[in-house]
Design a protein around this motif. Structure first.
Motif, PDB file in Angstrom:
ATOM      1  N   MET A  81       1.697 -12.122   2.708  1.00 21.04           N
ATOM      2  CA  MET A  81       2.406 -13.037   3.400  1.00 21.04           C
ATOM      3  C   MET A  81       3.610 -12.404   4.409  1.00 21.04           C
ATOM      4  O   MET A  81       3.718 -13.014   5.648  1.00 21.04           O
ATOM      5  N   LEU A  82       4.354 -11.601   3.748  1.00 16.71           N
ATOM      6  CA  LEU A  82       5.187 -10.909   4.748  1.00 16.71           C
ATOM      7  C   LEU A  82       4.573  -9.960   5.799  1.00 16.71           C
ATOM      8  O   LEU A  82       4.989 -10.097   7.007  1.00 16.71           O
ATOM      9  N   ARG A  84       1.757 -10.982   7.307  1.00 10.62           N
ATOM     10  CA  ARG A  84       1.434 -12.124   8.402  1.00 10.62           C
ATOM     11  C   ARG A  84       2.487 -12.516   9.231  1.00 10.62           C
ATOM     12  O   ARG A  84       2.596 -12.608  10.413  1.00 10.62           O
ATOM     13  N   GLU A  85       3.846 -12.607   8.497  1.00 12.53           N
ATOM     14  CA  GLU A  85       4.915 -12.911   9.153  1.00 12.53           C
ATOM     15  C   GLU A  85       5.545 -11.627  10.124  1.00 12.53           C
ATOM     16  O   GLU A  85       6.587 -12.068  10.758  1.00 12.53           O
ATOM     17  N   LEU A  87       7.511  -9.764   8.770  1.00 11.10           N
ATOM     18  CA  LEU A  87       8.979  -9.787   8.139  1.00 11.10           C
ATOM     19  C   LEU A  87       9.164  -8.504   7.693  1.00 11.10           C
ATOM     20  O   LEU A  87       8.622  -8.148   6.334  1.00 11.10           O
ATOM     21  N   ARG A 116       6.250 -19.329   1.175  1.00 11.48           N
ATOM     22  CA  ARG A 116       6.180 -20.154   2.369  1.00 11.48           C
ATOM     23  C   ARG A 116       7.397 -20.932   2.411  1.00 11.48           C
ATOM     24  O   ARG A 116       8.235 -21.027   3.593  1.00 11.48           O
ATOM     25  N   LEU A 119      10.253 -18.541   3.334  1.00  9.26           N
ATOM     26  CA  LEU A 119      10.146 -17.903   4.867  1.00  9.26           C
ATOM     27  C   LEU A 119      10.536 -19.246   5.755  1.00  9.26           C
ATOM     28  O   LEU A 119      11.287 -19.006   6.786  1.00  9.26           O
ATOM     29  N   ASP A 120      10.135 -20.420   5.374  1.00 11.57           N
ATOM     30  CA  ASP A 120      10.465 -21.677   6.225  1.00 11.57           C
ATOM     31  C   ASP A 120      12.079 -21.677   6.181  1.00 11.57           C
ATOM     32  O   ASP A 120      12.539 -22.481   7.188  1.00 11.57           O
TER      33      ASP A 120
END
Length: 122
Positions: A81-82, A84-85, A87, A116, A119-120
């Protein structure tokens, strides 16, 4: 080592079959800063007593680091997930208090939901 940056805690964001999930995180630049953030989180007795404090970070200097803390595969979920972002230099910690019932694959969906939410929020 730089002083610990502000550890942001969103607290408990999810409950399922007795298990509770929380998410926390902060900017980091090194493994030493990751260790300091985990130590700071665990100063709170409820987090210290948690069943799992799974974490991951993408460090610009040394690449991905993760700790499953007994929740095999959960750290890799956070890393993906990191990535994909895009970050980097940010630690995300998903905490689970086991509620007595096995969740199977749902536990990975819960880790994703927690990340999520974090991150939001940043």
């Amino acid at each position: 080592m730089a002083p610990l940056r502000e550890l942001r805690r969103l607290g408990i964001v999810l409950n399922d079959r007795g298990s509770k999930y929380a998410v926390s995180g902060c900017p980091v630049a090194s493994r030493a800063e990751i260790d300091a953030a985990l130590k700071a989180l665990k100063r709170d007795k409820s987090y210290a007593k948690a069943t799992h404090n799974t974490w991951a970070a993408l460090l610009s200097d040394s690449g991905p680091l993760k700790g499953d803390d007994g929740e095999a595969g959960a750290g890799m979920v956070i890393i993906r997930m990191l990535e994909r972002e895009a970050l980097q230099d940010h630690l995300v910690i998903v905490t689970r208090w086991f509620g007595g019932k096995h969740l199977g694959g749902d536990r990975f969906r819960h880790v994703q939901s927690c990340v999520r939410d974090y991150l939001d929020a940043i």
